[in-house]
Scaffold this active site. Structure first.
Site, mmCIF file in Angstrom:
data_model
loop_
_atom_site.group_PDB
_atom_site.id
_atom_site.type_symbol
_atom_site.label_atom_id
_atom_site.label_comp_id
_atom_site.label_asym_id
_atom_site.label_seq_id
_atom_site.Cartn_x
_atom_site.Cartn_y
_atom_site.Cartn_z
ATOM 1 N N SER A 43 0.828 -1.203 0.000
ATOM 2 C CA SER A 43 0.000 0.000 0.000
ATOM 3 C C SER A 43 0.864 1.256 0.000
ATOM 4 O O SER A 43 0.493 2.256 -0.606
ATOM 5 C CB SER A 43 -0.968 0.001 1.187
ATOM 6 O OG SER A 43 -0.291 -0.160 2.406
ATOM 7 N N GLU A 44 2.021 1.208 0.678
ATOM 8 C CA GLU A 44 2.955 2.332 0.621
ATOM 9 C C GLU A 44 4.407 1.875 0.654
ATOM 10 O O GLU A 44 4.737 0.886 1.324
ATOM 11 C CB GLU A 44 2.733 3.315 1.775
ATOM 12 C CG GLU A 44 1.604 4.309 1.563
ATOM 13 C CD GLU A 44 0.331 3.882 2.261
ATOM 14 O OE1 GLU A 44 -0.682 4.561 2.076
ATOM 15 O OE2 GLU A 44 0.373 2.860 2.981
ATOM 16 N N THR A 45 5.234 2.624 -0.047
ATOM 17 C CA THR A 45 6.685 2.489 -0.031
ATOM 18 C C THR A 45 7.244 3.877 0.246
ATOM 19 O O THR A 45 6.785 4.863 -0.343
ATOM 20 C CB THR A 45 7.206 1.963 -1.376
ATOM 21 O OG1 THR A 45 6.663 0.662 -1.609
ATOM 22 C CG2 THR A 45 8.725 1.882 -1.398
ATOM 23 N N HIS A 74 0.640 4.779 8.665
ATOM 24 C CA HIS A 74 1.481 3.625 9.005
ATOM 25 C C HIS A 74 2.884 3.766 8.418
ATOM 26 O O HIS A 74 3.868 3.353 9.052
ATOM 27 C CB HIS A 74 0.791 2.293 8.629
ATOM 28 C CG HIS A 74 1.163 1.705 7.319
ATOM 29 N ND1 HIS A 74 0.538 2.034 6.150
ATOM 30 C CD2 HIS A 74 2.098 0.768 6.996
ATOM 31 C CE1 HIS A 74 1.066 1.352 5.155
ATOM 32 N NE2 HIS A 74 2.011 0.568 5.636
#
Length: 279
Positions: A43-45, A74
């Site tokens: 979902s995120e990097t 997060h």
């Protein structure tokens, strides 16, 4: 380049929301960052960079598979954990200051529980009730009967969240989101658990416009919900969120209002550390 992967809002690896973190990323351009975020398919990097604002310990850029975000929750906690584990030393003991596109974000370290921290919720960019037409469209988009929606509120601190307050936690779990109907809108669902339940409220988050059909555990949404629900008296000043249930996760987010400031916290687990061939 040094690389970490941190599981966030859990004390058990594989049960939270992972974030990929690339350290010392000043040599990468935006297209390389976006390509790597697409490749990780998380979902995120995030990418750790030297700070440009006075008082910041580091600067962070946050990418989803489909684009860059000005802020995400997060990744904030996970990136701080990765930075500290790699030898980062905050200028102020016990507090990490992160620079990102929404400004400086304070991260408070828990000295009693290793790996636990909380970030100060940034100001909402958009708040207030969702208009009737948008509320109706989003209610249909997540497959919830209209009579199960108690309220709809903008809780946007960067990603664009609109939140629907449903009647029961089971309503949240039973929701069936339609990616095409949601479109580019970020939508969060929240509802209370019965007394004695696994948490105070159940949450789900959908953001298909940036390549995230359903996010396992969402700090930015928790921050917006904390600001709305506590100020409206719908939850106590300190409450917990369970998220990720339908995805087989067991995320737990701890939200606390201290005066005008809302803090969003949880546990983190460093799951992967090594190098990645991006340079």
């Amino acid at each position: 380049m040094r690389f970490s992967q941190v599981d966030v809002f859990t004390d058990t690896l594989t049960l939270g929301n992972p974030v990929a973190v690339v350290h010392d990323a000043a040599g990468l351009d935006e297209s390389a960052m976006q390509a790597f975020a697409r490749w990780t398919n998380l979902s995120e990097t995030t990418f750790l960079l030297p700070p440009t604002q006075a008082g910041a310990d580091y600067r962070l850029r946050v990418f989803t598979p489909g684009g860059e975000l000005p802020f995400a929750g997060h990744p904030t906690l996970g990136s701080a954990r990765a930075w500290l584990a790699a030898g980062g030393v905050p200028a102020t003991p016990g507090t990490v200051v992160q620079e990102c596109a929404v400004g400086l974000v304070l991260i408070r370290l828990d000295e009693t529980v290793p790996g636990r921290a909380a970030f100060a919720a940034p100001p909402l960019r958009r708040s207030g009730p969702v208009d009737d037409a948008t509320r109706e469209r989003l209610t249909r988009a997540v497959g919830v009967p209209a009579d199960r929606v108690r309220a709809a509120q903008w809780v946007d601190n960067g990603p664009g969240w609109a939140a629907l307050l449903l009647t029961t936690a089971q309503d949240v779990l039973d929701a069936r989101a339609d990616r095409d109907l949601i479109g580019d809108q970020a939508v969060g669902l929240v509802a209370p658990h019965p007394a004695g339940g696994p948490a105070d409220v159940e949450v789900r988050a959908f953001h298909p416009g940036v390549g995230v059909q359903e996010d396992p555990v969402t700090g930015s949404l928790a921050a917006g919900l904390g600001q709305w629900l506590t100020s409206a008296g719908l939850v106590p000043a300190r409450f917990t969120i369970r998220q990720g249930t339908v995805l087989g996760r067991r995320g737990l987010v701890r939200v606390e209002r201290d005066g005008e400031q809302v803090w969003v916290g949880g546990d983190t687990v460093l799951g992967v550390h090594g190098t990645v061939a991006l340079d």
